[in-house]
Design a protein around this motif. Structure first.
Motif, PDB file in Angstrom:
ATOM      1  N   PHE A 127      64.711  25.403  76.594  1.00 15.37           N
ATOM      2  CA  PHE A 127      64.071  25.304  75.281  1.00 15.37           C
ATOM      3  C   PHE A 127      65.085  24.916  74.193  1.00 15.37           C
ATOM      4  CE2 PHE A 127      61.457  28.397  77.627  1.00 15.37           C
ATOM      5  CZ  PHE A 127      60.237  27.753  77.566  1.00 15.37           C
ATOM      6  N   GLY A 128      66.113  24.182  74.569  1.00 17.35           N
ATOM      7  CA  GLY A 128      67.168  23.792  73.646  1.00 17.35           C
ATOM      8  C   GLY A 128      66.666  23.004  72.435  1.00 17.35           C
ATOM      9  N   ASP A 129      65.555  22.286  72.606  1.00 16.84           N
ATOM     10  CA  ASP A 129      64.999  21.509  71.484  1.00 16.84           C
ATOM     11  C   ASP A 129      64.553  22.393  70.327  1.00 16.84           C
ATOM     12  OD1 ASP A 129      65.420  19.270  73.027  1.00 16.84           O
ATOM     13  OD2 ASP A 129      63.303  18.971  73.537  1.00 16.84           O
ATOM     14  N   TYR A 130      64.312  23.667  70.595  1.00 16.96           N
ATOM     15  CA  TYR A 130      63.818  24.582  69.563  1.00 16.96           C
ATOM     16  C   TYR A 130      64.946  25.301  68.808  1.00 16.96           C
ATOM     17  CZ  TYR A 130      59.338  23.981  71.886  1.00 16.96           C
ATOM     18  OH  TYR A 130      58.209  23.458  72.423  1.00 16.96           O
ATOM     19  N   VAL A 131      66.166  25.184  69.306  1.00 15.93           N
ATOM     20  CA  VAL A 131      67.272  25.961  68.752  1.00 15.93           C
ATOM     21  C   VAL A 131      67.478  25.679  67.273  1.00 15.93           C
ATOM     22  CG1 VAL A 131      69.776  26.304  68.840  1.00 15.93           C
ATOM     23  CG2 VAL A 131      68.428  26.334  70.952  1.00 15.93           C
ATOM     24  N   LYS A 132      67.488  24.417  66.876  1.00 19.36           N
ATOM     25  CA  LYS A 132      67.735  24.075  65.472  1.00 19.36           C
ATOM     26  C   LYS A 132      66.708  24.750  64.561  1.00 19.36           C
ATOM     27  CE  LYS A 132      68.013  20.266  62.239  1.00 19.36           C
ATOM     28  NZ  LYS A 132      67.119  19.207  61.833  1.00 19.36           N
ATOM     29  N   ASP A 133      65.428  24.646  64.909  1.00 18.89           N
ATOM     30  CA  ASP A 133      64.375  25.254  64.094  1.00 18.89           C
ATOM     31  C   ASP A 133      64.502  26.778  64.056  1.00 18.89           C
ATOM     32  OD1 ASP A 133      63.218  22.797  63.488  1.00 18.89           O
ATOM     33  OD2 ASP A 133      61.926  22.854  65.260  1.00 18.89           O
ATOM     34  N   ILE A 134      64.831  27.362  65.193  1.00 25.84           N
ATOM     35  CA  ILE A 134      64.947  28.817  65.258  1.00 25.84           C
ATOM     36  C   ILE A 134      66.128  29.309  64.433  1.00 25.84           C
ATOM     37  CG2 ILE A 134      65.506  30.713  66.844  1.00 25.84           C
ATOM     38  CD1 ILE A 134      63.598  29.301  68.840  1.00 25.84           C
ATOM     39  N   LEU A 135      67.226  28.571  64.457  1.00 25.90           N
ATOM     40  CA  LEU A 135      68.383  28.960  63.647  1.00 25.90           C
ATOM     41  C   LEU A 135      68.063  28.864  62.152  1.00 25.90           C
ATOM     42  CD1 LEU A 135      71.352  27.408  65.672  1.00 25.90           C
ATOM     43  CD2 LEU A 135      70.625  29.810  65.563  1.00 25.90           C
ATOM     44  N   GLU A 136      67.251  27.889  61.762  1.00 28.28           N
ATOM     45  CA  GLU A 136      66.817  27.785  60.363  1.00 28.28           C
ATOM     46  C   GLU A 136      65.958  28.979  59.967  1.00 28.28           C
ATOM     47  OE1 GLU A 136      64.910  24.007  59.650  1.00 28.28           O
ATOM     48  OE2 GLU A 136      66.708  22.888  60.242  1.00 28.28           O
ATOM     49  N   VAL A 137      65.047  29.371  60.845  1.00 29.47           N
ATOM     50  CA  VAL A 137      64.197  30.533  60.589  1.00 29.47           C
ATOM     51  C   VAL A 137      65.060  31.792  60.488  1.00 29.47           C
ATOM     52  CG1 VAL A 137      62.417  32.021  61.582  1.00 29.47           C
ATOM     53  CG2 VAL A 137      62.119  29.542  61.611  1.00 29.47           C
ATOM     54  N   ALA A 138      66.032  31.920  61.379  1.00 27.91           N
ATOM     55  CA  ALA A 138      66.921  33.085  61.355  1.00 27.91           C
ATOM     56  C   ALA A 138      67.715  33.129  60.050  1.00 27.91           C
ATOM     57  CB  ALA A 138      67.869  33.056  62.557  1.00 27.91           C
ATOM     58  N   SER A 139      68.171  31.973  59.589  1.00 33.09           N
ATOM     59  CA  SER A 139      68.915  31.908  58.331  1.00 33.09           C
ATOM     60  C   SER A 139      68.037  32.310  57.150  1.00 33.09           C
ATOM     61  CB  SER A 139      69.463  30.495  58.126  1.00 33.09           C
ATOM     62  OG  SER A 139      70.093  30.385  56.882  1.00 33.09           O
ATOM     63  N   ASP A 140      66.809  31.806  57.133  1.00 36.79           N
ATOM     64  CA  ASP A 140      65.868  32.169  56.065  1.00 36.79           C
ATOM     65  C   ASP A 140      65.586  33.664  56.080  1.00 36.79           C
ATOM     66  OD1 ASP A 140      65.749  29.507  55.363  1.00 36.79           O
ATOM     67  OD2 ASP A 140      63.789  29.146  56.300  1.00 36.79           O
ATOM     68  N   HIS A 141      65.399  34.219  57.270  1.00 35.45           N
ATOM     69  CA  HIS A 141      65.128  35.653  57.402  1.00 35.45           C
ATOM     70  C   HIS A 141      66.303  36.464  56.877  1.00 35.45           C
ATOM     71  CE1 HIS A 141      63.612  39.398  59.009  1.00 35.45           C
ATOM     72  NE2 HIS A 141      64.767  39.584  59.612  1.00 35.45           N
ATOM     73  N   LYS A 142      67.510  36.033  57.207  1.00 38.45           N
ATOM     74  CA  LYS A 142      68.717  36.744  56.761  1.00 38.45           C
ATOM     75  C   LYS A 142      68.797  36.742  55.232  1.00 38.45           C
ATOM     76  CE  LYS A 142      73.133  37.074  58.881  1.00 38.45           C
ATOM     77  NZ  LYS A 142      74.185  36.401  59.621  1.00 38.45           N
ATOM     78  N   LYS A 143      68.481  35.613  54.612  1.00 34.14           N
ATOM     79  CA  LYS A 143      68.502  35.520  53.147  1.00 34.14           C
ATOM     80  C   LYS A 143      67.469  36.461  52.534  1.00 34.14           C
ATOM     81  CE  LYS A 143      70.046  30.737  53.105  1.00 34.14           C
ATOM     82  NZ  LYS A 143      69.612  29.350  52.943  1.00 34.14           N
ATOM     83  N   MET A 144      66.285  36.523  53.126  1.00 33.43           N
ATOM     84  CA  MET A 144      65.247  37.424  52.618  1.00 33.43           C
ATOM     85  C   MET A 144      65.685  38.878  52.752  1.00 33.43           C
ATOM     86  SD  MET A 144      61.556  35.669  53.605  1.00 33.43           S
ATOM     87  CE  MET A 144      61.326  36.840  54.876  1.00 33.43           C
ATOM     88  N   GLN A 145      66.335  39.225  53.843  1.00 35.25           N
ATOM     89  CA  GLN A 145      66.803  40.589  54.047  1.00 35.25           C
ATOM     90  C   GLN A 145      67.838  40.975  52.993  1.00 35.25           C
ATOM     91  OE1 GLN A 145      64.188  41.525  56.006  1.00 35.25           O
ATOM     92  NE2 GLN A 145      65.669  43.041  56.628  1.00 35.25           N
ATOM     93  N   VAL A 146      68.746  40.075  52.673  1.00 34.76           N
ATOM     94  CA  VAL A 146      69.763  40.350  51.658  1.00 34.76           C
ATOM     95  C   VAL A 146      69.081  40.598  50.320  1.00 34.76           C
ATOM     96  CG1 VAL A 146      71.636  39.293  50.320  1.00 34.76           C
ATOM     97  CG2 VAL A 146      71.637  39.127  52.817  1.00 34.76           C
ATOM     98  N   HIS A 147      68.092  39.773  49.993  1.00 36.63           N
ATOM     99  CA  HIS A 147      67.356  39.930  48.729  1.00 36.63           C
ATOM    100  C   HIS A 147      66.650  41.284  48.695  1.00 36.63           C
ATOM    101  CE1 HIS A 147      65.197  38.782  45.137  1.00 36.63           C
ATOM    102  NE2 HIS A 147      64.052  39.061  45.734  1.00 36.63           N
ATOM    103  N   ARG A 148      66.027  41.676  49.797  1.00 41.03           N
ATOM    104  CA  ARG A 148      65.336  42.965  49.868  1.00 41.03           C
ATOM    105  C   ARG A 148      66.316  44.117  49.716  1.00 41.03           C
ATOM    106  NH1 ARG A 148      61.397  41.753  54.954  1.00 41.03           N
ATOM    107  NH2 ARG A 148      59.903  40.477  53.830  1.00 41.03           N
ATOM    108  N   GLU A 149      67.479  43.989  50.358  1.00 41.61           N
ATOM    109  CA  GLU A 149      68.482  45.048  50.274  1.00 41.61           C
ATOM    110  C   GLU A 149      68.988  45.193  48.849  1.00 41.61           C
ATOM    111  OE1 GLU A 149      71.461  44.129  53.192  1.00 41.61           O
ATOM    112  OE2 GLU A 149      70.081  44.475  54.854  1.00 41.61           O
ATOM    113  N   LYS A 150      69.168  44.080  48.133  1.00 42.76           N
ATOM    114  CA  LYS A 150      69.617  44.142  46.746  1.00 42.76           C
ATOM    115  C   LYS A 150      68.591  44.876  45.893  1.00 42.76           C
ATOM    116  CE  LYS A 150      72.561  40.067  46.508  1.00 42.76           C
ATOM    117  NZ  LYS A 150      72.705  38.717  45.967  1.00 42.76           N
ATOM    118  N   LYS A 151      67.311  44.545  46.090  1.00 39.76           N
ATOM    119  CA  LYS A 151      66.253  45.222  45.339  1.00 39.76           C
ATOM    120  C   LYS A 151      66.272  46.711  45.631  1.00 39.76           C
ATOM    121  CE  LYS A 151      62.375  42.255  44.416  1.00 39.76           C
ATOM    122  NZ  LYS A 151      61.025  41.897  44.842  1.00 39.76           N
TER     123      LYS A 151
END
Length: 146
Positions: free
Chosen positions: A86-110
């Motif tokens: 499923f290597g073709d999906y890696v790029k998209d999944i890494l983008e989703v993971a990055s977005d999730h990480k950013k949202m988590q940081v924002h939630r933690e700050k709040k």
């Protein structure tokens, strides 16, 4: 791999409402409006989702164990996807993971701002209501003449 092969007897199914929401969102963006999934097709899709998640999780777990890691990291999931074809999906999944990480940081700050106040949620809510009341009173009084 079934849930019995995975080593558990627990129900590993995804909530049908979650999969239904995903399907509805996909169909809403599809140019073929008005298409619906039959109930047995929706159930099959749910089973496929569970099977996919189980397969990726198991592979990522094996990779982490080989590295003597106690926590499955994003890299392990990436490697699992690649090893399972499923290597073709890696790029998209890494983008989703990055977005999730950013949202988590924002939630933690709040959350940390609230925690730093040292006040309970009820007290913060009371203070907010008082500020709204005060602002409403000032607005209703109109401009003050000196």
């Amino acid at each position: 791999m079934s849930d019995r092969e995975f080593g558990g007897t627990d129900d590993l199914s995804l909530p049908k409402a979650t999969v239904s929401k995903i399907i509805t969102e996909i169909l809403a963006t599809d140019t073929h409006g008005g298409i619906a999934f039959a109930r047995d097709t929706r159930d099959l899709l749910i089973e496929c989702c569970v099977e996919f998640i189980t397969m990726i999780s198991s592979e990522a777990n094996e990779i982490a164990e080989k590295e003597a890691k106690k926590t499955i990291a994003c890299e392990h999931v990436q490697q699992a996807l690649e090893q399972l074809g499923f290597g073709d999906y890696v790029k998209d999944i890494l983008e989703v993971a990055s977005d999730h990480k950013k949202m988590q940081v924002h939630r933690e700050k709040k959350q940390s701002k609230m925690e730093q106040s040292g006040l309970s949620e009820a007290e913060l809510l009371r203070q907010q209501e008082e500020l709204f009341r005060s602002a409403t009173d000032k607005f209703n009084q109109g401009p003050q003449e000196d």
